[in-house]
Structure formats: C-alpha cells, structure tokens
Design a protein around this motif. Structure first.
Motif, mmCIF file in Angstrom:
data_model
loop_
_atom_site.group_PDB
_atom_site.id
_atom_site.type_symbol
_atom_site.label_atom_id
_atom_site.label_comp_id
_atom_site.label_asym_id
_atom_site.label_seq_id
_atom_site.Cartn_x
_atom_site.Cartn_y
_atom_site.Cartn_z
ATOM 1 N N ALA A 94 0.822 -1.214 0.000
ATOM 2 C CA ALA A 94 0.000 0.000 0.000
ATOM 3 C C ALA A 94 0.856 1.265 0.000
ATOM 4 O O ALA A 94 0.451 2.290 -0.543
ATOM 5 C CB ALA A 94 -0.936 0.004 1.209
ATOM 6 N N ASP A 95 2.044 1.191 0.603
ATOM 7 C CA ASP A 95 2.911 2.372 0.681
ATOM 8 C C ASP A 95 4.364 1.930 0.836
ATOM 9 O O ASP A 95 4.661 0.735 0.922
ATOM 10 C CB ASP A 95 2.492 3.287 1.833
ATOM 11 N N ALA A 96 5.257 2.908 0.881
ATOM 12 C CA ALA A 96 6.696 2.612 0.948
ATOM 13 C C ALA A 96 7.069 1.908 2.252
ATOM 14 O O ALA A 96 7.941 1.030 2.256
ATOM 15 C CB ALA A 96 7.499 3.897 0.803
ATOM 16 N N GLU A 97 6.418 2.262 3.341
ATOM 17 C CA GLU A 97 6.729 1.625 4.621
ATOM 18 C C GLU A 97 6.380 0.143 4.592
ATOM 19 O O GLU A 97 7.166 -0.694 5.046
ATOM 20 C CB GLU A 97 5.977 2.320 5.758
ATOM 21 N N GLN A 98 5.221 -0.195 4.049
ATOM 22 C CA GLN A 98 4.827 -1.602 3.943
ATOM 23 C C GLN A 98 5.781 -2.350 3.005
ATOM 24 O O GLN A 98 6.164 -3.486 3.271
ATOM 25 C CB GLN A 98 3.388 -1.704 3.437
ATOM 26 N N TRP A 99 6.178 -1.715 1.892
ATOM 27 C CA TRP A 99 7.135 -2.327 0.975
ATOM 28 C C TRP A 99 8.451 -2.616 1.692
ATOM 29 O O TRP A 99 9.013 -3.694 1.546
ATOM 30 C CB TRP A 99 7.372 -1.412 -0.231
ATOM 31 N N TRP A 100 8.938 -1.655 2.477
ATOM 32 C CA TRP A 100 10.198 -1.831 3.189
ATOM 33 C C TRP A 100 10.115 -2.996 4.177
ATOM 34 O O TRP A 100 11.053 -3.773 4.314
ATOM 35 C CB TRP A 100 10.588 -0.541 3.898
ATOM 36 N N ARG A 101 8.978 -3.123 4.868
ATOM 37 C CA ARG A 101 8.785 -4.252 5.793
ATOM 38 C C ARG A 101 8.805 -5.579 5.028
ATOM 39 O O ARG A 101 9.380 -6.566 5.490
ATOM 40 C CB ARG A 101 7.485 -4.101 6.571
ATOM 41 N N LYS A 102 8.167 -5.619 3.869
ATOM 42 C CA LYS A 102 8.141 -6.847 3.066
ATOM 43 C C LYS A 102 9.530 -7.205 2.558
ATOM 44 O O LYS A 102 9.913 -8.376 2.549
ATOM 45 C CB LYS A 102 7.179 -6.698 1.888
ATOM 46 N N VAL A 103 10.300 -6.206 2.132
ATOM 47 C CA VAL A 103 11.663 -6.466 1.673
ATOM 48 C C VAL A 103 12.503 -7.018 2.825
ATOM 49 O O VAL A 103 13.268 -7.975 2.660
ATOM 50 C CB VAL A 103 12.306 -5.192 1.074
ATOM 51 N N GLY A 104 12.353 -6.443 4.021
ATOM 52 C CA GLY A 104 13.064 -6.944 5.200
ATOM 53 C C GLY A 104 12.657 -8.361 5.553
ATOM 54 O O GLY A 104 13.501 -9.211 5.859
ATOM 55 N N ALA A 145 17.517 -15.614 4.224
ATOM 56 C CA ALA A 145 18.734 -15.975 4.958
ATOM 57 C C ALA A 145 18.504 -17.225 5.809
ATOM 58 O O ALA A 145 19.327 -18.143 5.817
ATOM 59 C CB ALA A 145 19.186 -14.812 5.824
ATOM 60 N N VAL A 146 17.387 -17.267 6.506
ATOM 61 C CA VAL A 146 17.087 -18.414 7.367
ATOM 62 C C VAL A 146 16.918 -19.681 6.539
ATOM 63 O O VAL A 146 17.475 -20.736 6.870
ATOM 64 C CB VAL A 146 15.826 -18.142 8.218
ATOM 65 N N MET A 147 16.169 -19.586 5.430
ATOM 66 C CA MET A 147 15.945 -20.768 4.595
ATOM 67 C C MET A 147 17.254 -21.243 3.962
ATOM 68 O O MET A 147 17.474 -22.450 3.820
ATOM 69 C CB MET A 147 14.908 -20.471 3.519
ATOM 70 N N SER A 148 18.132 -20.314 3.596
ATOM 71 C CA SER A 148 19.420 -20.699 3.020
ATOM 72 C C SER A 148 20.279 -21.425 4.043
ATOM 73 O O SER A 148 20.909 -22.444 3.729
ATOM 74 C CB SER A 148 20.158 -19.467 2.502
ATOM 75 N N MET A 149 20.328 -20.905 5.275
ATOM 76 C CA MET A 149 21.108 -21.570 6.328
ATOM 77 C C MET A 149 20.525 -22.936 6.661
ATOM 78 O O MET A 149 21.266 -23.911 6.805
ATOM 79 C CB MET A 149 21.178 -20.692 7.582
ATOM 80 N N LEU A 150 19.217 -23.006 6.762
ATOM 81 C CA LEU A 150 18.560 -24.275 7.054
ATOM 82 C C LEU A 150 18.830 -25.291 5.948
ATOM 83 O O LEU A 150 19.158 -26.444 6.217
ATOM 84 C CB LEU A 150 17.059 -24.063 7.224
ATOM 85 N N GLY A 151 18.726 -24.855 4.692
ATOM 86 C CA GLY A 151 19.007 -25.743 3.574
ATOM 87 C C GLY A 151 20.436 -26.247 3.587
ATOM 88 O O GLY A 151 20.708 -27.407 3.299
ATOM 89 N N SER A 185 3.152 -10.714 2.939
ATOM 90 C CA SER A 185 4.098 -10.429 4.003
ATOM 91 C C SER A 185 5.509 -10.215 3.490
ATOM 92 O O SER A 185 6.345 -9.633 4.175
ATOM 93 C CB SER A 185 4.122 -11.595 5.004
ATOM 94 N N GLY A 186 5.816 -10.725 2.294
ATOM 95 C CA GLY A 186 7.167 -10.629 1.761
ATOM 96 C C GLY A 186 8.041 -11.796 2.157
ATOM 97 O O GLY A 186 9.167 -11.909 1.726
ATOM 98 N N GLY A 187 7.540 -12.680 3.005
ATOM 99 C CA GLY A 187 8.335 -13.802 3.470
ATOM 100 C C GLY A 187 8.299 -14.988 2.520
ATOM 101 O O GLY A 187 7.394 -15.101 1.692
ATOM 102 N N GLN A 188 9.290 -15.829 2.649
ATOM 103 C CA GLN A 188 9.324 -17.044 1.847
ATOM 104 C C GLN A 188 8.421 -18.090 2.479
ATOM 105 O O GLN A 188 8.445 -18.283 3.691
ATOM 106 C CB GLN A 188 10.748 -17.603 1.787
ATOM 107 N N LEU A 189 7.657 -18.769 1.662
ATOM 108 C CA LEU A 189 6.830 -19.858 2.157
ATOM 109 C C LEU A 189 7.555 -21.184 2.000
ATOM 110 O O LEU A 189 7.383 -22.082 2.786
ATOM 111 C CB LEU A 189 5.510 -19.910 1.395
ATOM 112 N N PHE A 190 8.347 -21.297 0.961
ATOM 113 C CA PHE A 190 9.038 -22.558 0.687
ATOM 114 C C PHE A 190 10.261 -22.261 -0.152
ATOM 115 O O PHE A 190 10.238 -21.404 -0.996
ATOM 116 C CB PHE A 190 8.106 -23.502 -0.082
#
Length: 91
Positions: A43-53, A60-66, A85-90
C-alpha cells in the motif's frame, strides 16, 4: 547403448544450449523484478520496506537451514513468496 564419448558429447551440447537459453532469458528479465512485485503488492513505501526486510530475513534463514540439512537444487523455481508479508513460504 550409446558410447561414453557420445554421451559426454550430448551432455556437453545440452549444457551449452542451457547456458545460452539462460543468458538470453536473464538479459530480458528486469534485475528488480522481485522488488517491483513486492512494491505492487504494498500500500505504501513503509509496507514495501517491511516486506523487503521480511523476505531478506526469511531468505537468509531458509538458506542456512538448507545448508545445514544438506538440501541441493536451489534455484529460483524453488522459491515461493507470500506477497502479503514478503516472506518465503518454501524454498
């Protein structure tokens, strides 16, 4: 049954073909396609920044786990992203 030399020549040709196709596709794909997808789903730049984070942290977590459990075959076809949310599901 094909000879070993014939099989190696076939695999070598296939590898060169795959490399040429990859280079052609990479040349026409925008480098910021993921950032744009997350931007369009925000919806806005702040939400985009949260999704990128969230994406960066989950990647990073999925790469380390893999790595720890010895997963192979990591490529872009194996990543599913939740655009809400910007997060990885799989991975």
């Amino acid at each position: 049954m094909p000879s070993d030399m014939c099989m190696r020549a076939h695999l070598c040709h296939r590898g060169h073909l795959c490399r040429r196709v990859f280079i052609a596709l990479a040349a026409e794909t925008p480098r910021d396609v993921l950032a744009n997808e997350l931007w369009c789903a925000s919806a806005d730049a702040e939400q985009w920044w949260r999704k990128v984070g969230a994406f960066s942290r989950s990647c990073a977590v999925m790469s380390m786990l893999g790595y720890v459990i010895g997963l192979g075959d990591r490529h872009l076809d194996n990543i599913l992203i939740d655009l809400r949310s910007g997060g990885q599901l799989f991975e």
